[in-house]
Design a protein around this motif. Structure first.
Motif, PDB file in Angstrom:
ATOM      1  N   PRO A  27     -12.702  11.015  -2.588  1.00 48.08           N
ATOM      2  CA  PRO A  27     -13.562  12.047  -1.898  1.00 48.08           C
ATOM      3  C   PRO A  27     -14.256  11.149  -0.905  1.00 48.08           C
ATOM      4  O   PRO A  27     -14.587  10.195  -1.174  1.00 48.08           O
ATOM      5  CB  PRO A  27     -14.474  12.469  -3.161  1.00 48.08           C
ATOM      6  N   GLY A  28     -14.397  11.951   0.045  1.00 43.85           N
ATOM      7  CA  GLY A  28     -15.300  11.335   1.400  1.00 43.85           C
ATOM      8  C   GLY A  28     -14.502  10.511   2.117  1.00 43.85           C
ATOM      9  O   GLY A  28     -15.033   9.747   2.975  1.00 43.85           O
ATOM     10  N   ALA A  29     -13.227   9.989   1.868  1.00 44.29           N
ATOM     11  CA  ALA A  29     -12.656   8.747   2.523  1.00 44.29           C
ATOM     12  C   ALA A  29     -11.222   9.541   3.304  1.00 44.29           C
ATOM     13  O   ALA A  29     -10.901  10.740   3.147  1.00 44.29           O
ATOM     14  CB  ALA A  29     -11.985   8.002   1.402  1.00 44.29           C
ATOM     15  N   MET A  30     -10.812   8.947   4.071  1.00 42.33           N
ATOM     16  CA  MET A  30      -9.547   9.254   5.061  1.00 42.33           C
ATOM     17  C   MET A  30      -8.332   8.732   4.427  1.00 42.33           C
ATOM     18  O   MET A  30      -8.062   7.500   4.298  1.00 42.33           O
ATOM     19  CB  MET A  30      -9.595   8.864   6.299  1.00 42.33           C
ATOM     20  N   THR A  31      -7.384   9.662   3.886  1.00 42.75           N
ATOM     21  CA  THR A  31      -6.147   9.283   3.291  1.00 42.75           C
ATOM     22  C   THR A  31      -5.028   9.377   4.498  1.00 42.75           C
ATOM     23  O   THR A  31      -4.885  10.744   4.951  1.00 42.75           O
ATOM     24  CB  THR A  31      -5.766   9.917   2.055  1.00 42.75           C
ATOM     25  N   GLY A  32      -4.124   8.570   4.733  1.00 43.16           N
ATOM     26  CA  GLY A  32      -3.133   8.696   5.847  1.00 43.16           C
ATOM     27  C   GLY A  32      -1.771   8.719   5.186  1.00 43.16           C
ATOM     28  O   GLY A  32      -1.443   8.109   4.256  1.00 43.16           O
ATOM     29  N   LEU A  33      -1.078   9.666   5.730  1.00 44.49           N
ATOM     30  CA  LEU A  33       0.250  10.043   5.396  1.00 44.49           C
ATOM     31  C   LEU A  33       1.454   9.660   6.303  1.00 44.49           C
ATOM     32  O   LEU A  33       1.137   9.758   7.413  1.00 44.49           O
ATOM     33  CB  LEU A  33       0.501  11.455   5.087  1.00 44.49           C
ATOM     34  N   GLN A 209       9.179   8.489   1.763  1.00 43.52           N
ATOM     35  CA  GLN A 209      10.466   8.379   2.451  1.00 43.52           C
ATOM     36  C   GLN A 209      11.269   9.236   1.585  1.00 43.52           C
ATOM     37  O   GLN A 209      11.332   9.198   0.478  1.00 43.52           O
ATOM     38  CB  GLN A 209      11.025   6.862   2.164  1.00 43.52           C
ATOM     39  N   ARG A 210      12.151  10.072   2.517  1.00 44.76           N
ATOM     40  CA  ARG A 210      12.823  11.198   1.854  1.00 44.76           C
ATOM     41  C   ARG A 210      12.120  11.980   0.691  1.00 44.76           C
ATOM     42  O   ARG A 210      12.914  12.110  -0.469  1.00 44.76           O
ATOM     43  CB  ARG A 210      14.269  10.613   1.141  1.00 44.76           C
ATOM     44  N   GLY A 211      11.162  12.374   0.957  1.00 45.81           N
ATOM     45  CA  GLY A 211      10.140  13.114   0.142  1.00 45.81           C
ATOM     46  C   GLY A 211       9.604  12.540  -1.077  1.00 45.81           C
ATOM     47  O   GLY A 211       9.194  13.089  -2.044  1.00 45.81           O
ATOM     48  N   ARG A 212       9.655  11.184  -1.259  1.00 46.50           N
ATOM     49  CA  ARG A 212       9.186  10.408  -2.332  1.00 46.50           C
ATOM     50  C   ARG A 212       7.958   9.344  -2.028  1.00 46.50           C
ATOM     51  O   ARG A 212       8.051   8.969  -0.963  1.00 46.50           O
ATOM     52  CB  ARG A 212      10.396   9.523  -3.131  1.00 46.50           C
ATOM     53  N   VAL A 213       7.159   9.061  -2.770  1.00 36.21           N
ATOM     54  CA  VAL A 213       6.162   7.971  -2.513  1.00 36.21           C
ATOM     55  C   VAL A 213       6.902   6.772  -2.752  1.00 36.21           C
ATOM     56  O   VAL A 213       6.957   6.438  -3.691  1.00 36.21           O
ATOM     57  CB  VAL A 213       4.859   8.219  -3.194  1.00 36.21           C
ATOM     58  N   ILE A 214       6.874   5.895  -1.643  1.00 36.13           N
ATOM     59  CA  ILE A 214       7.193   4.609  -1.430  1.00 36.13           C
ATOM     60  C   ILE A 214       6.263   3.688  -2.014  1.00 36.13           C
ATOM     61  O   ILE A 214       6.458   2.735  -2.766  1.00 36.13           O
ATOM     62  CB  ILE A 214       8.059   4.383  -0.413  1.00 36.13           C
ATOM     63  N   ALA A 215       5.016   3.832  -1.536  1.00 34.33           N
ATOM     64  CA  ALA A 215       3.846   2.828  -1.646  1.00 34.33           C
ATOM     65  C   ALA A 215       2.357   3.711  -1.513  1.00 34.33           C
ATOM     66  O   ALA A 215       2.360   4.752  -0.633  1.00 34.33           O
ATOM     67  CB  ALA A 215       3.940   1.742  -0.868  1.00 34.33           C
ATOM     68  N   ALA A 216       1.536   3.360  -2.170  1.00 31.75           N
ATOM     69  CA  ALA A 216       0.010   3.828  -1.891  1.00 31.75           C
ATOM     70  C   ALA A 216      -0.706   2.755  -2.085  1.00 31.75           C
ATOM     71  O   ALA A 216      -0.833   2.053  -3.020  1.00 31.75           O
ATOM     72  CB  ALA A 216       0.005   4.968  -2.834  1.00 31.75           C
ATOM     73  N   GLY A 217      -1.898   2.625  -1.243  1.00 34.18           N
ATOM     74  CA  GLY A 217      -2.894   1.710  -1.422  1.00 34.18           C
ATOM     75  C   GLY A 217      -3.604   1.514  -0.297  1.00 34.18           C
ATOM     76  O   GLY A 217      -3.797   2.300   0.675  1.00 34.18           O
ATOM     77  N   THR A 218      -4.387   0.592  -0.123  1.00 38.07           N
ATOM     78  CA  THR A 218      -4.980   0.306   1.291  1.00 38.07           C
ATOM     79  C   THR A 218      -4.065  -0.107   2.327  1.00 38.07           C
ATOM     80  O   THR A 218      -2.960  -0.427   2.127  1.00 38.07           O
ATOM     81  CB  THR A 218      -5.949  -0.965   0.968  1.00 38.07           C
TER      82      THR A 218
END
Length: 259
Positions: A27-33, A209-218
């Motif tokens: 909440p209140g942060a920017m998440t990049g895709l 990548q190809r519809g799946r989350v490969i990585a998430a974090g900072t």
């Protein structure tokens, strides 16, 4: 609480576009895709906006399934800036920005003072006040994108979804736009192609990548040389981050050299 997805999948014409994606923006942060073309970024944003429904899984707003909420209630909370917008009606810049007030207005009632104040503030914040009476059709692609940002701001959202908002913008306006979004007191999810812009402005990054989350974090955790090589097929050098913890990516060539 804010928007989130829990193991959502989306199939279209027999093709799996998203495969079990869970997303919980801060909440209140920017998440990049991030991710190559066809990785599912735009589809994920449309699921978050309630424009598309998942084939499996659930999208929630404040813990409530999105498909159980009224469209008007969602529109009062969530604003969307698409890659490209157009209209066949001759509207002025101010009229386009006023469209952002529709979820807050009663049917068949004229704009209120609060509506006009929100429109004026959005025009000011995006540097468009001098263009308020200009016709939308006469604007450049970059100017139209700024108008769409202003429309979204006039909506006074708590969640802001942006699909490649820096397209058609020169470098200065790319930085101005993302600085503006970063300063807003909203939860934002933004699809980007530019890895360095993502590293500069996003608090968190989700790479697809190809519809799946490969990585998430900072940015520091996600934007590694090996991962960029695997996902994008290019060789890069990632500069060690400074005190702000944000790396810089320099493209060296293609194809990537596998270690």
């Amino acid at each position: 609480m804010t928007l989130s997805t829990d193991r959502v999948s989306r199939t279209a014409d027999g093709r799996l576009i998203l495969d079990g994606v869970s997303l919980a923006p801060l909440p209140g942060a920017m998440t990049g895709l991030l991710g190559p073309n066809g990785s599912g970024k735009s589809t994920l944003l449309r699921l978050l906006a309630g424009v598309l429904a998942p084939s499996h899984g659930v999208v929630t707003l404040d813990g409530r399934p999105l498909d159980g909420l009224r469209r008007r209630d969602i529109a009062r909370r969530v604003a969307v800036v698409e890659q490209q917008a157009d209209t066949l009606v001759e509207l002025s810049v101010a009229d386009v920005v006023r469209l952002g007030r529709i979820p807050h207005r009663r049917a068949w009632h004229p704009p209120t003072r609060a509506d006009e104040e929100a429109v004026t503030a959005a025009l000011e914040r995006t540097g468009l006040r001098d263009h308020a009476s200009q016709l939308w059709s006469t604007l450049s692609g970059g100017e139209r994108q700024r108008v769409q940002i202003a429309r979204a701001l006039a909506q006074e959202p708590r969640e802001l979804l942006l699909d490649e908002p820096t397209n058609h913008l020169d470098i200065q306006h790319q930085l101005d736009l993302l600085n503006l979004v970063a300063e807003l007191a909203v939860t934002s999810v933004v699809a980007l192609h530019d890895l360095n812009l993502a590293a500069m402005f996003c608090d968190r990054i989700v790479m697809l990548q190809r519809g799946r989350v490969i990585a998430a974090g900072t940015p520091r955790q996600v934007l590694t040389e090996d991962r960029i090589a695997d996902v994008y097929g290019v060789q890069v050098a990632v500069t060690e981050p400074g005190e702000d913890g944000r790396p810089h990516i320099r493209v060296l060539g293609t194809p990537a050299r596998r270690r």
